[in-house]
Each structure stands twice: as C-alpha cells, then as structure tokens.
Enzyme design. Structure first.
Site, PDB file in Angstrom:
ATOM      1  CB  CYS A 100       2.731  14.919 -35.494  1.00  6.92           C
ATOM      2  SG  CYS A 100       4.032  15.911 -36.214  1.00  6.92           S
ATOM      3  CB  CYS A 104       5.953  22.866 -34.812  1.00  6.73           C
ATOM      4  SG  CYS A 104       4.323  22.195 -34.609  1.00  6.73           S
ATOM      5  CB  THR A 191       8.232  15.679 -38.634  1.00 12.19           C
ATOM      6  OG1 THR A 191       8.510  14.705 -37.653  1.00 12.19           O
ATOM      7  CG2 THR A 191       6.801  16.168 -38.477  1.00 12.19           C
ATOM      8  CD  GLU A 258       7.224  11.364 -38.373  1.00 10.86           C
ATOM      9  OE1 GLU A 258       6.325  10.499 -38.506  1.00 10.86           O
ATOM     10  OE2 GLU A 258       7.084  12.394 -37.718  1.00 10.86           O
ATOM     11  CG  HIS A 293      10.805  20.494 -32.292  1.00 13.12           C
ATOM     12  ND1 HIS A 293       9.839  21.180 -32.981  1.00 13.12           N
ATOM     13  CD2 HIS A 293      10.535  19.185 -32.493  1.00 13.12           C
ATOM     14  CE1 HIS A 293       9.026  20.328 -33.580  1.00 13.12           C
ATOM     15  NE2 HIS A 293       9.420  19.099 -33.290  1.00 13.12           N
ATOM     16  CE1 TYR A 297       8.267  17.558 -30.414  1.00 11.78           C
ATOM     17  CE2 TYR A 297       8.243  15.520 -29.171  1.00 11.78           C
ATOM     18  CZ  TYR A 297       8.447  16.200 -30.347  1.00 11.78           C
ATOM     19  OH  TYR A 297       8.814  15.497 -31.468  1.00 11.78           O
ATOM     20  CB  CYS A 300       2.203  19.438 -30.419  1.00 10.96           C
ATOM     21  SG  CYS A 300       3.619  18.360 -30.102  1.00 10.96           S
ATOM     22  CD  GLU A 456       6.714  13.525 -33.369  1.00 10.80           C
ATOM     23  OE1 GLU A 456       5.527  13.733 -33.085  1.00 10.80           O
ATOM     24  OE2 GLU A 456       7.248  13.906 -34.417  1.00 10.80           O
TER      25      GLU A 456
HETATM   26 FE1  SF4 Z   1       4.720  17.456 -34.645  1.00 12.50          FE
HETATM   27 FE2  SF4 Z   1       4.623  18.396 -32.169  1.00 12.50          FE
HETATM   28 FE3  SF4 Z   1       6.888  18.564 -33.582  1.00 12.50          FE
HETATM   29 FE4  SF4 Z   1       4.726  20.061 -34.163  1.00 12.50          FE
HETATM   30  S1  SF4 Z   1       5.952  20.140 -32.276  1.00 12.50           S
HETATM   31  S2  SF4 Z   1       6.032  18.978 -35.601  1.00 12.50           S
HETATM   32  S3  SF4 Z   1       3.081  18.650 -33.750  1.00 12.50           S
HETATM   33  S4  SF4 Z   1       5.869  16.697 -32.885  1.00 12.50           S
HETATM   34 FE    FE Z   2       8.294  16.118 -33.646  1.00  9.14          FE
END
Ligand code: SF4
Ligand code: FE
Length: 491
Positions: A100, A104, A191, A258, A293, A297, A300, A456
């Site tokens: 991660c 983001c 995060t 985190e 968000h 996902y 990422c 996550e």
């Molecule tokens: Fe982490 Fe994915 Fe959230 Fe970006 S989108 S902060 S990589 S979990």
């Molecule tokens: Fe996340």
C-alpha cells in the site's frame, strides 16, 4: 515549485516535528526506523515515478487550479479519462511496490472535499470551497503528501456521536473561537499518517442535528501541536529489526503503515476549515470519499495482485512444475480474478460524471461493486498462490540458518550447507532465489504486506457490509421490478 524528487520527499519529512510512538516509546528518528522506513520508501515511489519520463502521462497532469504540472496524486479529476488514469497509476504503483503506497487517501479526500464544499457554500454562503482551493493550490505547488483521515474509533456502534459515553469516540469541536476551532478525538488504523506532510480530517458517518459538533472537516499539519500517532503492528514486523533477515522479511524495500492518530485539543485556524456544523453534508463527504477509495482498490490491489501472480509463477518454475496443466490453470484463474477487479475500477471510472463543482465523480454503484469484489477475490488469489507455492513458504528455516557456518554434519557440513542441500531448487536456480520468492509470497499472503493485500482488501475503504448498504441504495430494485412487470404484462 517543481515536483519533489523521492529523496527530497524523504528529507522533507525530517523537518517535521511529527510525534510517533511505538512499543510504548517515543521514536525520535522515525524516518530511518527499520519498521517505518519501508512505508516511507513506498510513498517516495509516487515521487520517483513522476520523475520518470516513461510514466509522465500517468503520473503527472496539468493542474485545473493553476495550470502547473503537478503529481496526479494531488489532482482534481477533470474527466472520465482522468478517473481511469488514476486507476492505472495505482496499478502501476502496486506493481512497483507490492504494498500500500498510501498517498491515495489524500487524493480521494481532495476530490470529495472539493465537490462537497462547493455544495455547502451554495446552500449556506460559507467560504469552505475557497478555503479548500487555497489549501489545495498550496499542496499542489509544493507537491505535498496529504493524508485523508476518516475512520473514527466509534465506541458503541449502536449510538450516534452525541450519544457516546465518551465524546472523543468521534472527532469533534470542543471550542469555537473567532479565529478558529479546537478539536479532540482520534482516527483509527489510519493509512500513511506518519509520512504525510498534512492531514485532511473528515467525518466517518452521516449525522443528525444533535451531532453538529462532530460534523467537522479540516486540514492540519501532521506535526500540529496536540497531534500524535501510535504506530500499528503488522504480522512479522519485528523481522525488520533483525540482522541478516532481509530475505526473511519478504519485501525489504517497501511496506504500508497504519497508526492511531490522536487529536488532543488541536487548534485549527478558520482558513483550514471545510465543514463546521453543517451536519447534513457529513454523509455527502463520506459517500464521495468512500466511492473514490472503493474505485482506488480496483487499481492498487490489482497491481499488488500482479506481483503475487508473478511470484506464484516463479515458485512453480523454480520447483520445475510450471508446465503442469493444473499449475497453468491456477495461474489463469488468478489472472481472471485480478483482471476482473481491474475491469471494475475502469468501469466505475468510465461511467463517472461531473459534479457541480466541476471535478469528476465515479459511478457509485459500480465503485461499490468493485470494492465488494475486492473483499473476496484477493482471498482466492492468495489461496491459489499458497497452493502453488507449497508449505515451504511458512516452514523454511531462517536466512541466518542458510548463511550459518556452524558445523552439524559428520563430514563437516555446516547448517548452511544442509539447508542449501535440502532446499535446492531445480537446476539453474539458486536456493537463495527460491528462498526469496517463498518469503515474498509469505509476506503478501500472511506477513506484513498482508495488511495491505488481505485484511485491507476486506476492511479498507469500508467493510463489506458498507458496500452492500450502498449497493442496496443504488441498485434500483423498484425500477427492475417495473421492467419485469412490463414484460410479464402485470399492471
Ligand atoms: Fe493503500 Fe490502495 Fe488505499 Fe492507495 S488505494 S492508500 S494503495 S489501500
Ligand atoms: Fe486503504
């Protein structure tokens, strides 16, 4: 100002007076701490790739506020193409870090707070949107990393913020002054908190009139007076503190982070406030941030999935079974699942729309479907990776054993000789490479990186039930009933 290099970003963190605690103690040099540094390297990659001409189109973009070239992580999406490029950028970062990369959450906060503040000002004549635009211009011009902080501790989940025995269970205003507000509370499993320059705080649920003091959103520097973080543990994290364990760590360069972020009477000047009591807009910020968000996902986790599929294929190759049809089929299944997630990320972006404020929002239903799939498919991908890798990924002796010259054999063989003899890979592949790939898979499936890939995937951007609530709301069952009635001849 120009974009920061990765090194400049790391050095910029040293200038902050960020308060970090771990294992019951204050960590003074947290930038170089072996348990924290991999997560800093991960964010640094968002700066490094932006300097690389081959990724310029994906990583950089013209600012809608200033016309300057900025990092896409600080951008307000201006089209559905921008939304798709965001997902592609996140896949790239996942591929390069297998972790991660944290930046983001700020990007998703920018876009949700930008559009929501416009609508609050429209209704109340407040100045939150101007405040926010000024703040974001500063962030873009200085190429800062900003954390988006949403998840409050919540205490008794059956009770609203104002009903909690302890009012700090949700971030709230404790004092209103002519020049600003004073806030208290905390954000959990946050995060990328420690290695961000600033934070944007947002509410975590829809609120009613009695929750006015909890309906608050604002920006604050990470080292603000009264703010501190307690670092979260990860599975196998102390391997990072051991000597001669870089292989055992599995991914020695990168990782996520985190923390519990605490606000103990932090003063927020008026110019950094984006919501202050307009409780009916709390839900709008939450829904929009969560939507962005959940789209994220589909990028990422897919990039990280790419590395896991590659690792499983390498494990099979090193064991000499890559041509077995069962192995090939498992790799196909892993690819199918992973690309399905990418399809969802791209689809909710392609179906995006312009907000009143002018930036682009993803399709909420499809983004929630995206994340719902992410709560399942990575688990199956992990299962298949473990299936292909074999038990060695969790039973192999330590790197120290492989390097040991302690004699154990009757002919003078060392522990290292014995480990290298019995864990030999196919001809032409070093035992060390086999060790490396096994530990990499272990790291992703159940080690430190499993925070970012497995758990996550379940709970990040909201737990599965949160998506199901949104799917129920957006799914238009009434409209679908009508379709059936029309064709079936029911009046
Ligand atoms: Fe982490 Fe994915 Fe959230 Fe970006 S989108 S902060 S990589 S979990
Ligand atoms: Fe996340």
């Amino acid at each position: 100002m120009a974009l920061m290099t990765a090194q400049e970003y790391i050095e910029s963190l040293r200038k902050l007076n960020t308060r970090v605690y771990m294992f019951g103690e204050k960590i003074e040099n947290w930038v170089d701490h072996p348990m924290i540094r991999p997560s800093i390297n991960c964010v640094a990659m968002t700066y490094a790739l932006a300097q690389d001409p081959q990724y310029a189109d994906l990583m950089t973009v013209k600012s809608s506020l200033t016309g300057h070239t900025i990092n896409r992580f600080t951008h307000l999406h201006q089209s559905t193409e921008d939304l798709m490029n965001k997902v592609k950028m996140q896949r790239l970062l996942g591929q390069k870090t297998a972790s991660c990369f944290q930046r983001c959450v700020g990007m998703d906060a920018f876009n949700s707070v930008f559009s929501t503040t416009f609508e609050i000002d429209e209704k109340y004549g407040t100045h939150y949107h101007e405040n926010f635009k000024k703040f974001l211009t500063y962030v873009q011009d200085n190429d800062l990393t900003v954390d988006g902080a949403m998840t409050d501790p919540k205490g008794d989940r059956s009770k609203a913020p104002h009903d909690q025995a302890d009012p700090d269970m949700y971030v709230h205003v404790v004092e209103r002054r002519p020049d600003g507000i004073v806030v208290c509370g905390a954000k959990c499993h946050q995060t990328g908190s420690i290695n961000s320059h600033w934070h944007i705080f947002m509410p975590t649920i829809s609120m009613g009139e009695a929750d006015k003091d909890w309906a608050v959103s604002f920006a604050c520097p990470t080292d603000a007076e009264g703010m501190y973080m307690i670092y979260g543990r990860q599975s196998c994290d102390t391997r990072k503190l051991e000597e001669d364990a870089s292989i055992d760590v599995g991914n020695a360069k990168f990782g996520g982070q985190e923390a519990l972020v605490v606000l103990d009477h932090v003063f927020i000047p008026n110019e950094y406030i984006f919501l202050n009591g307009e409780y009916e807009f709390a839900g709008m910020i939450v829904e929009r941030f969560a939507g962005y968000h959940r789209q994220s996902y589909g990028g990422c986790k897919v990039g990280v999935g790419d590395t896991l599929i590659g690792a499983a294929a390498l494990a099979a190759e090193y064991n000499g079974v890559e041509k077995a049809s069962a192995v090939k089929d498992k790799l196909i299944e892993m690819t199918h699942l992973n690309e399905t997630l990418f399809c969802c990320g791209i689809a909710c972006s392609a179906q995006g729309f312009k907000t009143k404020a002018g930036n682009y929002q993803i399709d909420l239903l499809l983004a929630n479907v995206c994340k719902q799939n992410v709560t399942r498919f990575p688990y199956e991908i992990v299962r298949l990776a473990e299936d292909i890798a074999g038990g060695l990924m969790v039973t192999m002796p330590s790197q120290k054993d492989f390097n040991s010259d302690t004699v154990v054999g009757r002919n003078g063989e060392t522990i290292g000789d014995i480990c290298n003899k019995f864990f030999v890979a196919r001809e032409g592949v070093s035992t060390e490479n086999r060790q490396r790939i096994m530990r990499f898979i272990e790291n992703l499936c159940l080690g430190a990186a499993a925070v970012g890939y497995r758990t996550e995937s379940m709970h990040g951007a909201g737990s599965p039930q949160a998506q199901r609530i949104m799917i129920a709301r957006q799914g238009n069952i009434q409209g679908k009933k009508q379709l059936a009635k029309d064709i079936a001849g029911i009046v």
